[in-house]
Enzyme design. Structure first.
Site, PDB file in Angstrom:
ATOM      1  NE  ARG A  95      -3.851  -2.228   1.544  1.00  0.00           N
ATOM      2  CZ  ARG A  95      -3.729  -3.475   2.112  1.00  0.00           C
ATOM      3  NH1 ARG A  95      -2.719  -3.702   3.169  1.00  0.00           N
ATOM      4  NH2 ARG A  95      -4.434  -4.603   1.857  1.00  0.00           N
TER       5      ARG A  95
ATOM      6  CD1 TRP B 135      -4.928  -6.557   8.882  1.00  0.00           C
ATOM      7  CD2 TRP B 135      -5.037  -5.647   6.959  1.00  0.00           C
ATOM      8  NE1 TRP B 135      -6.219  -6.586   8.709  1.00  0.00           N
ATOM      9  CE2 TRP B 135      -6.571  -5.838   7.407  1.00  0.00           C
ATOM     10  CE3 TRP B 135      -4.954  -4.886   5.728  1.00  0.00           C
ATOM     11  CZ2 TRP B 135      -7.524  -5.491   6.478  1.00  0.00           C
ATOM     12  CZ3 TRP B 135      -6.297  -4.803   4.982  1.00  0.00           C
ATOM     13  CH2 TRP B 135      -7.447  -5.028   5.520  1.00  0.00           C
TER      14      TRP B 135
ATOM     15  N   GLY C 110      -2.069 -11.457   8.463  1.00  0.00           N
ATOM     16  CA  GLY C 110      -1.993 -12.980   8.804  1.00  0.00           C
ATOM     17  C   GLY C 110      -2.903 -13.490   9.783  1.00  0.00           C
TER      18      GLY C 110
ATOM     19  CG  ASN D   1      -9.595 -11.433  11.551  1.00  0.00           C
ATOM     20  OD1 ASN D   1      -8.893 -10.635  10.659  1.00  0.00           O
ATOM     21  ND2 ASN D   1      -9.268 -12.595  11.637  1.00  0.00           N
TER      22      ASN D   1
ATOM     23  CG  ASP E  32     -12.450 -11.529   8.460  1.00  0.00           C
ATOM     24  OD1 ASP E  32     -11.480 -10.858   9.255  1.00  0.00           O
ATOM     25  OD2 ASP E  32     -12.269 -11.575   7.167  1.00  0.00           O
TER      26      ASP E  32
ATOM     27  CD  GLU F  88      -8.014 -13.513   7.375  1.00  0.00           C
ATOM     28  OE1 GLU F  88      -6.933 -12.697   6.860  1.00  0.00           O
ATOM     29  OE2 GLU F  88      -8.786 -12.987   7.935  1.00  0.00           O
TER      30      GLU F  88
ATOM     31  NE  ARG G 255     -13.966  -6.563   7.401  1.00  0.00           N
ATOM     32  CZ  ARG G 255     -12.846  -7.193   7.078  1.00  0.00           C
ATOM     33  NH1 ARG G 255     -11.604  -7.034   6.952  1.00  0.00           N
ATOM     34  NH2 ARG G 255     -13.073  -8.452   6.291  1.00  0.00           N
TER      35      ARG G 255
END
Lengths: 558, 333
Positions: free
Chosen positions: A153, A263, A213, A281, A324, A215, A351
């Site tokens: 980004r 992140w 990470g 999350n 999530d 996930e 979110r």
């Protein structure tokens, strides 16, 4: 001093010379001359900490990911106005080689534009012509853990160095003049499921990076490295270990594979000397059975001492998240009056579809309200904790909940305009999903999500750029956008003192709105999906706007 | 339950690439109320299996049937006879047969999160040889068929070969009888039904409705009949995550636009973005509007401009037209 580097590269920069003088680095040039280095040419690039600190007053440049340490993405430039924005035309387009989503926010320093490209590439572009000045490439391993693509980004700049956080978890320092590598430090072993996709944050003499990470069952952390040497200065684990307060919010051994990544780039308040960072999350994402408890500090905002990395306060937006809805969204620091009192605030469009106003001195909740359709909470209590509605946890068959797993908003940067008092953010509307969970073991660097979301057939979610009153959460206006299929809007927002809001759509339009009314003033179809944030700066004294679309970096001017 | 799990493990043991823990007692979730789509979940399964081996084992086949009922009957009918999804009563399923000869293609389902790390890297290392047809069948079920309603199912590790074996076993059943005379149906299609004013078959006709050249292999008999007698019942819609092309006919949307000059245009959406919309009007012409030129734009989700044919055709004629539609199996390429 490193002036020997500069001699060889000086010729490259003839075109941008006028710019750096104009933009105020003259004093630094003279200072180094005065320190006895004559007849060396003055350094081409000098962005000391003091300069980033005052970036709001240096609108000809874009010195840090969020435009300033408060992440306002607000520019004092006023050449482009609501009256003339319709005359914007492309000045040049730079095409990168990669054709996947380009999520970069460029940095602009004295006429040179620095971008990161996929995979692990940094390019310096001449701002007048779009011609590359240098290029840095680093090998990209194939055995990385990928949840959502391998974007990068953006970069950080400090002094005369550019900093890149690579997908395979290296922090790399480059000579901003030449692209030559100065040092390369391993932040963490990517084989454990970690990756880095964010723009680092340069604070004083340190470079702060966070990890992805969530996930893959990592244990999240935030790390600061010494800007000169690359040595680790501090590390803060976002999930407390045994004996640390908060560890009891994770059942059993679940803290070891707890996700909670960091992140996206955070914010910094120099007066309080606090770094603010959103935490992601918990793992596994959708099946909370193995991690009973609130799961601190997942889905939280954390405030750390910039020098030591010690936790000052935390605020958890979504305790025990199973949808999530990470809370990595960009924190925005706002100084404003509330109830007649001047307050230091941290605001965030989460979110989970709620907008939050916190006191950034101590993390206290001030107010909050939904900014998008949500069906999981009846509201927030006095402390800001969500009041849960029954039967919204994922099941084997699937349970319909709004917002869907990509959230009401996501990583895309919002903007805050101190002149309108409005917070601008791209959101995804009419977007629910059937959340389901499945059992599954943790394997190092293997997917550890244990569920997911399925779309509602026949629904067509849309994008909406919303203008939210920063101190109350009240929605002033929205600008609706078509989004292809079930994709999400993914463009950041830029706002200016002349009263503009600039963003882009997933189908490829760059557009400008009136910052007060939301009326469309201009749009241009680039033909490439926009996944990035626009920035504005001066080239030869003329205001330009740059935004990445498709695989091109578009630079517009009057 | 436990003993069944053990049988499964025995059958699959040689195929497991990675040690998997014993599958939890399988739950039997009801078929989801809303059809599955955007199923980015591709659970890593062991490599493709020899399906005939599994068919020979009654316990495995029964488990395959149970999985089929959970995940597939909502579209393929309780016995695989087809409905919104294709009839599977053929030993030579067309998509599968095509994929069996084609070189391996990219996984479907579009972008989104690839939860199936290594999903397409799966390959059997030992065990009995796997025929290209078996491999293709398992791949199609695992990945779904891009741009159709057939999305990847949520299967647990090890379940894919079982459900695939059950599908293969359906091929040994006689195909569902289709009453009616297809060639008379072809006649009615052109004449009395005036279907070609809206539909195309092998390059002939119009494009207001979906191309029907392939409809016989995508849809079952009952679905076809209902399309004629209750056109609003099943308007085709298929979302694919991150699709940039919304002109796919599967995602059919009827729109009505009113211009600022007062003209009303009804038509099928061809494409749309934030600032403009392109539609095909009922004469088949493509019209493009900036939204700023329109005073109204209505999206008629779930509505079809197709006439209801129950009163137009005699019952025998309806059978004939359906028989004709069922016989449309490929040839639009």
């Amino acid at each position: 001093m490193k002036f020997f580097h500069l001699v060889g590269s000086a010729a490259h920069f003839v075109t941008s010379k006028g710019c750096w003088v104009a933009a105020g680095s003259l004093s630094f040039g003279l200072a180094s001359l005065a320190s006895g280095q004559s007849p060396m040419p003055p350094p081409q690039v000098q962005v000391p900490y003091q300069r980033i600190l005052k970036s709001s007053d240096d609108p000809g440049n874009w010195l840090t990911y969020g435009g300033n340490y408060s992440n306002h993405r607000f520019s004092k430039l006023t050449q482009i106005t609501p009256a003339n924005v319709a005359q914007l035309t492309p000045k040049w387009i730079y095409q990168q080689a990669d054709t996947s989503k380009w999520e970069v926010t460029p940095l602009v320093v004295d006429g040179v534009i620095y971008v990161s490209e996929r995979p692990n590439i940094v390019t310096a572009l001449d701002g007048r012509t779009g011609r590359p000045l240098w290029n840095y490439r680093r090998p990209f391993p194939t055995d990385v853990s990928i949840c959502c693509g391998t974007p990068n980004r953006g970069l950080a700049i400090l002094g005369d160095s550019i900093y890149l956080a690579t997908f395979d978890d290296h922090l790399v320092c480059l000579d901003a003049n030449t692209g030559k590598e100065r040092w390369d430090e391993v932040v963490v072993d990517y084989k454990l499921g970690y990756s880095m996709t964010l723009a680092p944050l340069a604070v004083k003499d340190k470079i702060i990076v966070g990890v992805s990470g969530g996930e893959f069952g990592i244990r999240g952390f935030l790390a600061a490295h010494d800007a000169k040497t690359g040595k680790r200065a501090w590390q803060f684990f976002t999930v407390p270990g045994p004996g640390e307060p908060g560890n009891e919010t994770w059942s059993g051994e679940s803290w070891k594979t707890s996700g909670s990544p960091t992140w996206l780039t955070g914010a910094y308040d120099p007066d309080l000397n606090l770094v603010y960072w959103g935490v992601g999350n918990p793992s596994p994402d959708y099946n909370g059975d193995v991690r009973k408890g609130d799961n601190l500090y997942s889905c939280s905002e954390i405030a750390l001492d910039a020098d030591t990395g010690k936790l000052k306060w935390h605020f958890q937006f979504t305790p025990h998240d199973v949808h999530d809805w990470d809370s990595n969204q960009i924190p925005v620091l706002v100084d404003a009056q509330i109830g007649g009192q001047p307050r230091k605030l941290l605001v965030k469009a989460n979110r989970n579809a709620f907008y939050y106003v916190l006191d950034r001195t101590n993390g206290e909740f001030i107010t909050g309200a939904p900014f998008s359709k949500q069906t999981w909470a009846s509201g927030l209590d006095k402390k800001g904790r969500p009041i849960l509605l029954p039967d919204k946890e994922p099941t084997a068959e699937g349970v319909l909940v709004y917002p869907g797993l990509e959230g009401a908003t996501n990583w895309l940067s919002p903007a805050y305009n101190p002149m309108t008092g409005l917070f601008y953010v791209q959101t995804k509307e009419d977007y629910g999903q059937y959340y389901y969970k499945i059992p599954g073991p943790h394997m190092v660097a293997g997917h550890f999500e244990n569920g997911g979301g399925r779309n509602v057939m026949g629904e067509e979610p849309y994008g909406a750029l919303k203008a939210i009153e920063a101190t109350t959460g009240k929605i002033r206006w929205e600008f609706r956008q078509q989004i292809p299929g079930v994709a999400s809007p993914n463009a950041g927002v830029l706002t200016t003192a002349s009263g503009l809001v600039i963003s882009g759509t997933r189908e490829g339009h760059v557009f400008a709105l009136d910052a007060t009314t939301g009326k469309v003033l201009w749009n241009f179809n680039t033909g490439g999906a926009i996944w990035s944030g626009a920035v504005t700066f001066l080239i030869d004294g003329k205001q330009c706007i740059a935004i990445a679309a498709g695989s091109g970096l578009y630079v517009f001017g009057l | 339950m436990l003993s069944r799990s053990i049988t499964l493990l025995l059958v699959l043991a040689p195929l497991a690439l990675r040690a998997q823990p014993a599958p939890a007692t399988p739950a039997t979730p009801a078929a989801p109320a809303a059809p599955i789509e955007h199923g980015t979940e591709i659970v890593v399964a062991p490599g493709p299996a020899n399906l005939d081996q599994i068919i020979k084992n009654p316990a495995s086949l029964a488990e395959g049937r149970r999985l089929f009922q959970t995940h597939c009957t909502s579209c393929h009918g309780p016995n695989g006879e087809g409905a919104r999804g294709a009839s599977l009563l053929s030993p030579n399923l067309p998509r599968v047969a095509e994929a069996a000869v084609a070189p391996a293609e990219a996984p479907g389902g579009g972008g989104g999160r690839g939860r199936g790390r290594g999903a397409n890297a799966a390959a059997a290392t030992d065990g009995p040889p796997v025929s290209p047809y078996d491999r293709a069948l398992q791949q199609i079920i695992q990945r779904g068929i891009p741009a159709t309603e057939m999305q990847p199912p949520r299967l647990q590790p090890g379940e894919l070969p079982l459900v695939a074996a059950f599908v293969k076993s359906l091929g040994q059943l006689p195909p569902e009888p289709v009453p009616g005379n297809a060639s008379h149906g072809a006649e009615l299609f052109k004449t009395k039904g005036a279907c070609m004013t809206c539909h195309m078959i092998r390059g002939e006709g119009a494009v207001i409705g979906p191309d029907l050249s392939d409809v016989g292999r995508a849809r079952g008999v009952a679905y076809m009949r209902r399309a004629l007698t209750d056109p609003n019942a099943d308007v085709p819609k298929a979302f694919q995550a991150y699709r940039n092309d919304i002109s796919l006919p599967q995602n059919f949307l009827f729109v009505r636009a009113v211009t600022k000059n007062g003209e009303t245009i009804g038509g099928v959406r061809v494409n749309e973005d934030t600032f403009s919309i392109q539609l095909r009007d009922l004469t088949g012409k493509v019209r493009s509007f900036f939204k700023s030129e329109l005073s109204e734009l209505h999206k008629e989700w779930g509505q079809s401009p197709m006439p209801n044919y129950s009163a137009v055709f005699a019952p025998g004629e309806l059978d004939d037209v359906v028989a004709f539609l069922v016989s449309q199996r490929g040839g639009n390429k």
